[in-house]
Design an enzyme around this catalytic site. Structure first.
Site, PDB file in Angstrom:
ATOM      1  N   PRO A 120       0.771  -1.253   0.000  1.00 26.32           N
ATOM      2  CA  PRO A 120       0.000   0.000   0.000  1.00 26.32           C
ATOM      3  C   PRO A 120       0.804   1.307   0.000  1.00 26.32           C
ATOM      4  O   PRO A 120       0.831   2.047   0.987  1.00 26.32           O
ATOM      5  CB  PRO A 120      -0.845  -0.131   1.260  1.00 26.32           C
ATOM      6  CG  PRO A 120       0.006  -0.953   2.177  1.00 26.32           C
ATOM      7  CD  PRO A 120       0.713  -1.937   1.285  1.00 26.32           C
ATOM      8  N   CYS A 121       1.388   1.628  -1.133  1.00 22.43           N
ATOM      9  CA  CYS A 121       2.119   2.892  -1.235  1.00 22.43           C
ATOM     10  C   CYS A 121       1.175   4.093  -1.170  1.00 22.43           C
ATOM     11  O   CYS A 121       1.615   5.208  -0.880  1.00 22.43           O
ATOM     12  CB  CYS A 121       2.960   2.927  -2.514  1.00 22.43           C
ATOM     13  SG  CYS A 121       2.064   2.573  -4.025  1.00 22.43           S
TER      14      CYS A 121
END
Length: 158
Positions: A120-121
């Protein structure tokens, strides 16, 4: 690699798997023939559950064969950011490199993340929570963060 395209609330996502695991998620349709694969199916199911607010943590084998040692350390840290929460680029830099001055390098690593959403950037934001940088575009980043915030709030108050 075997490829598939799935529809999502943020547009089409192309998925790729190899013999080890999920190796690619992109924010556009790639011109590849769609293939059938149990892991592609499982990934599509988990993404659908994520977008429905029913899944907060992906359970997929991952295959990451690219990236520098620093980028891999950043990607590992991204997986440690809890669902519905955010860290700044500086926060991640401090954790990974011991220096908030490495925040630009963290941004570059986030941009090179081969598995956005799953790794989850989108949970990494600029100082003060500013919406900056995201391979899928700022509206997509905002959508993902708002989804997670809404689900977290609903879970807290139910």
């Amino acid at each position: 690699m075997r490829w598939s395209v799935v529809d999502s609330p943020i547009g089409e996502l192309s998925l790729a798997v190899d013999e080890t695991g999920l190796c690619r998620v992109t924010f556009q349709r790639l011109d590849r023939p769609a293939e059938t694969d149990p892991l592609l199916t499982r990934t599509a199911e988990q993404l659908a559950a994520y977008f429905a607010g029913e899944l907060q943590e992906f359970d997929l084998p991952l295959s990451v064969r690219s990236g520098t040692e620093f980028e891999r350390a950043v990607w590992t840290q991204l997986t440690r950011i809890p669902y519905g929460e955010m860290q700044t680029y500086g926060d991640v830099a401090k954790i990974v490199a011991g220096d908030v001055g490495a925040s630009r390098a963290v941004g570059t690593a986030c941009n090179r993340n081969p598995l956005p959403i799953v790794v989850p950037c989108h949970r990494v934001v600029g100082a003060g929570g500013k919406m900056v940088g995201f391979g899928g575009g700022i509206p997509t980043k905002r959508h993902l963060l708002e989804l997670e915030a809404r689900v977290s709030f609903e879970t807290l108050w139910s």
